[in-house]
Design a protein around this motif. Structure first.
Motif, PDB file in Angstrom:
ATOM      1  N   LEU A 133       0.808  -1.211   0.000  1.00 53.26           N
ATOM      2  CA  LEU A 133       0.000   0.000   0.000  1.00 53.26           C
ATOM      3  C   LEU A 133       0.842   1.262   0.000  1.00 53.26           C
ATOM      4  O   LEU A 133       0.355   2.339  -0.359  1.00 53.26           O
ATOM      5  N   GLU A 134       2.103   1.144   0.399  1.00 57.08           N
ATOM      6  CA  GLU A 134       3.002   2.297   0.378  1.00 57.08           C
ATOM      7  C   GLU A 134       3.654   2.499  -0.982  1.00 57.08           C
ATOM      8  O   GLU A 134       4.310   3.523  -1.208  1.00 57.08           O
ATOM      9  N   ASP A 136       3.971   3.515  -4.851  1.00 57.70           N
ATOM     10  CA  ASP A 136       3.358   4.633  -5.582  1.00 57.70           C
ATOM     11  C   ASP A 136       2.210   4.185  -6.480  1.00 57.70           C
ATOM     12  O   ASP A 136       1.294   4.967  -6.760  1.00 57.70           O
ATOM     13  N   VAL A 139      -2.747   2.037  -5.940  1.00 61.87           N
ATOM     14  CA  VAL A 139      -4.119   2.229  -6.420  1.00 61.87           C
ATOM     15  C   VAL A 139      -4.235   1.773  -7.867  1.00 61.87           C
ATOM     16  O   VAL A 139      -5.218   1.116  -8.253  1.00 61.87           O
ATOM     17  N   LEU A 171      -0.438   9.251   4.566  1.00 66.61           N
ATOM     18  CA  LEU A 171      -0.393   8.445   3.351  1.00 66.61           C
ATOM     19  C   LEU A 171      -1.471   7.383   3.377  1.00 66.61           C
ATOM     20  O   LEU A 171      -2.128   7.112   2.362  1.00 66.61           O
ATOM     21  N   LYS A 174      -4.905   8.872   2.585  1.00 66.36           N
ATOM     22  CA  LYS A 174      -4.944   9.262   1.180  1.00 66.36           C
ATOM     23  C   LYS A 174      -5.100   8.051   0.274  1.00 66.36           C
ATOM     24  O   LYS A 174      -5.882   8.061  -0.688  1.00 66.36           O
ATOM     25  N   THR A 175      -4.355   6.981   0.573  1.00 69.40           N
ATOM     26  CA  THR A 175      -4.434   5.770  -0.234  1.00 69.40           C
ATOM     27  C   THR A 175      -5.803   5.122  -0.125  1.00 69.40           C
ATOM     28  O   THR A 175      -6.390   4.691  -1.123  1.00 69.40           O
TER      29      THR A 175
END
Length: 297
Positions: A133-134, A136, A139, A171, A174-175
């Motif tokens: 999930l970290e 870039d 998504v 983060l 936001k994700t």
């Protein structure tokens, strides 16, 4: 030897000191060997998926499944995720594993939806690690899996742990918001084991709480555990969140959860994790993996 002891100490957190013992060297060598073998396993497709049914407590029907990765080790046999996923997270191999699991689970889930249509299509649950999930393109990865598989986004539940949010709150939110914008649903896995559950629930774009098995284990036998589960379920209802109880293994647990109005459950009481062919049999015959529990599809 001092370096080995330091390596072990670092792995146990800050402020930790360890004195070297011969067993440390052996354990470290075994770990390094397993790490090298895991890299080969990813390259040579030695990983496989199993599927644990998720059941509606109100109807007894299978509403979906959670995809669980296994390692078919050439020497040790089938290994569960706890035997190798911590190493995968530390080395970064978890990113490649997560990508493979997500795509395979989405494709398999969509294939079963088409082959065995129902009024309520199967829901696909997939765990994504904090490391994944970290990334870039986290998504974009989910968006690609949905596009390739054809799985409707509302039928995918991405399971995350509180550890991801604790590592980087801004983060993380936001994700999650970006994933929610795709139309997928989001679940907090092992709810109740973190330190900031209640604080996060107020503003996180979460749809599902998965109640940790450590609370379910004492349900019906421990007044304290029963009260905790009841409190979690009341909280979830007040926030319009769906609930899934993990690790249900006994009939009394199932009965207690139904009385407390828990939505869904999974565990060996209903079915162990199934191989693809076994899950197909469950869907094809419209009978339960364990018929004595009256499970239907």
């Amino acid at each position: 030897n001092a370096d080995v002891a330091m390596y072990i100490a670092k792995g146990q957190g800050k402020g930790c000191a360890r004195l070297f013992e011969p067993a440390m060297h052996t354990a470290l060598l075994e770990r390094l060997e397993l790490e090298a073998q895991l890299e080969v396993a990813v390259e040579r497709a030695q990983l496989d998926l199993q599927y644990q049914p998720i059941v509606s407590l109100a109807t007894g029907r299978v509403s979906g499944f959670e995809a669980l990765v296994r390692w078919n080790h050439p020497e040790r046999g089938e290994l569960p995720p706890e035997a190798f996923m911590p190493i995968a997270e530390e080395t970064g191999l978890v990113v490649a594993i997560d990508r493979w699991v997500l795509l395979k689970a989405c494709c398999q889930g969509r294939a079963w939806q088409r082959a065995y249509p129902a009024d309520e299509p199967l829901i696909v649950g997939v765990n994504l690690s904090a490391r994944q999930l970290e990334e870039d393109d986290a998504v974009e990865l989910v968006e690609l899996a949905l596009e390739v598989s054809g799985l409707p986004p509302e039928h995918l539940v991405i399971e995350i742990t509180e550890r991801f949010l604790l590592r980087n709150e801004s983060l993380g939110i936001k994700t999650l918001e970006a994933l929610r914008a795709l139309g997928v649903r989001l679940a907090i896995d092992d709810f109740g084991t973190g330190y900031s559950s209640l604080a996060y629930l107020r503003h996180l774009p979460i749809d599902v709480l998965k109640i940790d098995r450590s609370f379910i284990d004492g349900l019906g036998r421990s007044e304290e555990d029963t009260a905790l589960v009841q409190a979690i379920l009341r909280l979830a209802r007040s926030l319009n969140l769906e609930t899934i109880a993990e690790g249900v293994e006994r009939p009394d647990q199932r009965a207690a959860l139904a009385d407390l109005q828990c939505t869904l459950a999974q565990g060996w009481h209903f079915s162990r994790p199934l191989r693809s062919a076994e899950m197909e049999d469950l869907l094809r015959t419209r009978t339960a993996a364990l018929p004595q529990f009256g499970l239907t599809v």
